[in-house]
Write an enzyme that holds these catalytic residues in place. Structure first.
Site, PDB file in Angstrom:
ATOM      1  CD  GLU A 234      -3.068  -0.938   2.170  1.00  0.00           C
ATOM      2  OE1 GLU A 234      -4.241  -1.035   1.802  1.00  0.00           O
ATOM      3  OE2 GLU A 234      -2.736  -0.756   3.348  1.00  0.00           O
TER       4      GLU A 234
ATOM      5  CB  CYS B  16       2.439   7.671   3.290  1.00  0.00           C
ATOM      6  SG  CYS B  16       2.869   6.489   4.589  1.00  0.00           S
TER       7      CYS B  16
ATOM      8  CB  CYS C 298       5.575  -4.360   9.655  1.00  0.00           C
ATOM      9  SG  CYS C 298       6.816  -3.558  10.713  1.00  0.00           S
TER      10      CYS C 298
ATOM     11  CB  CYS D 129       4.147  -1.297  16.990  1.00  0.00           C
ATOM     12  SG  CYS D 129       5.870  -0.864  16.654  1.00  0.00           S
TER      13      CYS D 129
ATOM     14  CB  CYS E 244       1.005  -0.754  14.192  1.00  0.00           C
ATOM     15  SG  CYS E 244       1.269  -0.538  12.409  1.00  0.00           S
TER      16      CYS E 244
ATOM     17  CB  CYS F 201      -0.137   7.281  11.126  1.00  0.00           C
ATOM     18  SG  CYS F 201       1.386   6.719  11.884  1.00  0.00           S
TER      19      CYS F 201
END
Length: 353
Positions: free
Chosen positions: A95, A108, A115, A119, A122, A339
């Site tokens: 994305e 972005c 990932c 975290c 997220c 975010c």
């Protein structure tokens, strides 16, 4: 011609690699013409490169893929933000997000498919890691959105943030190569001042990036005011401790025009108290930096809640007495483009439209 992630593509090659690929039988200026077509003119296919002889174009078509990305889906937000689901050569998807404003466009981009950092606040972390992106796939996101937006990627409007899917410093070689390509004045021509990389704090890679002649600006995802709190929110802290991360920030070789950026995601009742803010001031007060506050962008599977606006402003007031501090306004929440929300979600499937 189809390509896998392991096969080279033209987009992602530096000038020396193009010269080697064309071989000694071609004059050196052919590589420069090809470089110019790929990155400055941003051609969509090899047949558009009129500067090259037809025979060479035909040879390239059979020999190597151009490497432009393809949009599988696009989601449009009520605030003008666009989230793109881009298909890669191996049929994985990644994305990128366009955030248009009056005087600039912020793009972005992602550095990995998924990932590995985990975290707790997220959505991307819930995917795990599928693979690193190549330099061409990183650059390709910028080229795709610039073309779709009708801009030169070198336009003064364009800003690039490596804050999408992935931990960029776990793919440092490709990220630095992509940065060189994006900033090459003979190609895309972006200023390094307009490229920012966000990391969870991979200390050895921070040190390596600091030695690179061409590199993005550095942003650190802080998100906690104590070691214990950060370990709970960002398990990578167990490997790279907060005090060591701050020391790495202290010795990081900033350029004369540069500040470190610290990003802080505020979670209701977890890390958003006045006492947290005062601790953050003590952590950062001796660093040449600024702070961006981000009220949590929620999502399914995330157990935390977004603080009230008054709590965010109170936190900001305490920080900015000692350190420049800004509240980042959420963009594209309604399409899962904000975010921490990138997880290849379809808005209608998760009940947000």
């Amino acid at each position: 011609m189809n390509a896998s992630a392991e096969e080279p593509t033209l987009v992602g090659m530096e000038l020396s690699e193009l010269e080697a690929m064309l071989g000694p039988e071609q004059p050196a200026y052919r590589a420069r013409q090809l470089f110019d077509a790929l990155y400055r003119k941003q051609v969509a296919n090899l047949t558009e490169i009129s500067a090259l002889p037809q025979t060479l174009r035909n040879e390239l078509v059979t020999k190597i893929s151009l490497g432009r990305l393809i949009a599988e889906q696009r989601f449009d937000s009520s605030d003008g933000t666009r989230r793109y689901l881009l298909r890669l050569a191996d049929n994985r998807t990644v994305e990128a997000v366009l955030m248009p404003e009056e005087n600039r466009d912020t793009v972005c981009i992602s550095s990995q498919v998924g990932c590995p950092v985990d975290c707790r606040f997220c959505l991307t972390a819930l995917m795990g890691l599928e693979r690193n992106l190549t330099a061409g796939e990183i650059v390709g996101q910028v080229l795709f959105i610039a073309a779709e937006r009708g801009l030169s990627a070198a336009s003064p409007r364009m800003n690039v943030v490596m804050m999408g899917m992935g931990e960029p410093l776990l793919n440092l070689d490709n990220v630095l190569k992509a940065t060189r390509l994006l900033t090459d004045v003979a190609g895309v021509g972006l200023s390094p001042k307009r490229i920012t990389l966000s990391t969870s704090g991979i200390i050895p890679a921070m040190e390596e990036m600091g030695k690179a002649e061409v590199r993005p600006k550095l942003a650190i995802s802080l998100n906690a005011s104590t070691e214990e709190q950060r370990r709970e929110l960002m398990p990578i802290t167990r490997k790279y401790h907060l005090k060591d991360l701050l020391e790495a920030c202290r010795v990081y070789p900033l350029r004369t025009w540069e500040k470190l950026t610290f990003e802080y995601v505020l979670l209701r009742g977890v890390n958003d108290t006045d006492a947290d803010a005062r601790r953050v001031v003590r952590l950062l007060s001796r660093l040449n930096c600024k702070v961006n506050l981000i009220a949590l962008n929620p999502g399914p599977g995330i157990k935390f809640e977004t603080p009230e606006p008054e709590r965010v402003l109170s936190f900001q007031e305490i920080i900015k007495r000692a350190v420049p501090c800004f509240v980042r306004q959420p963009r594209g929440r309604d399409i899962y483009a904000a975010c921490g929300q990138l997880k290849r979600s379809s808005p209608e499937l998760v009940g947000i439209v």
